[in-house]
Design a protein around this motif. Structure first.
Motif, PDB file in Angstrom:
ATOM      1  N   GLN A  18       1.222  -1.253  -0.159  1.00 48.18           N
ATOM      2  CA  GLN A  18       0.229  -0.212  -0.439  1.00 48.18           C
ATOM      3  C   GLN A  18       0.823   1.152   0.373  1.00 48.18           C
ATOM      4  N   SER A  68      -5.284   2.567  -3.288  1.00 46.16           N
ATOM      5  CA  SER A  68      -6.734   1.432  -3.113  1.00 46.16           C
ATOM      6  C   SER A  68      -7.000   0.683  -4.375  1.00 46.16           C
ATOM      7  N   THR A 112      -5.388  -6.416  -4.183  1.00 50.50           N
ATOM      8  CA  THR A 112      -6.133  -5.775  -2.742  1.00 50.50           C
ATOM      9  C   THR A 112      -6.112  -6.656  -2.193  1.00 50.50           C
ATOM     10  N   ALA A 142      -2.039  -5.632   0.581  1.00 46.10           N
ATOM     11  CA  ALA A 142      -1.584  -4.990   0.553  1.00 46.10           C
ATOM     12  C   ALA A 142      -0.907  -4.528   1.566  1.00 46.10           C
TER      13      ALA A 142
END
Length: 359
Positions: free
Chosen positions: A110, A132, A141, A144
């Protein structure tokens, strides 16, 4: 992903009057070595454009000049119609993805993707949201919060893409990004790259020496040789109708025929090319159709490659040819041909491609 696609598409429609990238009379020398010579190139918006060629052909130098990492000896670089020839890399609305990913090892995925946005002083909530979305666009995702070393090579490459795409550049430059991956993963990533490019709507300029890679992903391909572009076209155009002997040979296996042997077969000594998969093999004594060229030959070598079988032939006139057959029959049902067998090799006249440039 929706926001990235929407913004990119909107920008493309507003700039449709100009190309994404234009290069005019580009030259680059390193001492006495000419790396790029009088190169002109136009790349439209939203195209997946590949620069293909062997090592030292000039393709990577051109990419680095577009990025601003190298300065052209002469010539101009335009992005969206604006002259950026003298601008620093950080002042050009492009981003580059390298083979080594260049991820920060101590940052989570992230935070890696957010990094460029943070450097632009974007508020935390906004950059977190955009990062995101970019991670979602490459379908990672669920990873992350992990560190780069906890990801596979293909996953790290997708995160490098997400980090580049989150900045929403007008052009994304990719310098052999799949070169370090194994064959299976590389082929999976080729599909992913094309999907990401199509959904994002951003112009991708992709450098590779892998012919199959360029053919699989590209809208158009520029084939480089000795600092010049030999041919630009769709994958089908450059493969089926190569403009030179170099292009014909570099894009897969070729049967180049010229001189007296071409005159004997085609009535002209102009060089022609016949692709191996266009040659049909039959047992000696078979008949050919009226629209076919027929050659009596002997099989001198056979190689089973999985999906195909490759045959090396020598005609009665001393012409060497390579033919391939798709292994589509069930085992035991295929036409059995072995080294030493005599065959009739035929191909249709429409599958003979004339080579304008014999060099």
């Amino acid at each position: 992903m929706t926001n990235i696609s929407a913004q990119s598409t909107q920008g493309s429609s507003q700039k449709s009057a100009t190309s994404a990238v234009t290069l005019k009379t580009l030259n680059k020398s390193f001492g006495d070595v000419t790396a790029v010579s009088n190169l002109d190139l136009e790349i439209p918006h939203g195209e997946f454009f590949s620069m293909l060629g062997p090592s030292g052909s000039g393709k990577t130098t051109v990419l680095r000049i577009i990025a601003g990492f190298e300065t052209a000896s002469s010539g101009k670089v335009f992005l969206e119609g604006s002259d950026v020839t003298d601008l620093a890399p950080f002042d050009r609305d492009v981003n580059t993805v390298f083979q080594d990913y260049a991820l920060f090892p101590h940052m989570t995925i992230q935070l890696n993707v957010e990094y460029g946005l943070r450097a632009r002083k974007m508020p935390k909530a906004e950059r977190s949201k955009l990062a995101s979305e970019a991670i979602e666009s490459v379908k990672l995702t669920h990873l992350a919060d992990r560190l780069p070393h906890q990801l596979s090579g293909g996953q790290r490459q997708r995160i490098a893409l997400a980090r580049a795409l989150v900045l929403r550049p007008k052009v994304l430059l990719l310098d052999e990004p799949l070169g370090a991956l194994d064959k299976q993963l590389r082929e999976e990533m080729q599909v992913e790259l094309k999907r990401i490019q199509r959904e994002a709507g951003i112009t991708f300029i992709f450098v590779t020496h892998d012919q199959e890679e360029a053919m699989r992903m590209s809208d158009r391909i520029a084939v480089f040789n000795q600092g010049k572009i030999e041919q630009i076209g769709t994958p089908r155009e450059v493969y089926e109708n190569p403009s030179s002997a170099f292009v014909a040979s570099f894009l897969g296996v070729s049967n180049l025929i010229s001189g007296p042997k071409a005159t004997e077969l085609f009535g002209s000594d102009q060089m022609v090319n016949v692709r191996p998969e266009r040659i049909k093999l039959q047992k000696e004594g078979s008949k050919s159709a009226s629209d076919e060229i027929a050659i009596q030959a002997k099989i001198v070598d056979v190689a089973y490659t999985g999906a195909n079988t490759l045959y090396v032939l020598e005609s009665d006139a001393g012409l060497r040819l390579v033919a391939t057959r798709l292994n589509e029959e069930l085992p035991g049902q295929e036409l059995s041909l072995e080294a030493g067998d005599r065959v009739l090799a035929t191909f249709r006249k429409e599958h003979v491609a004339k080579i304008p440039n014999n060099k």
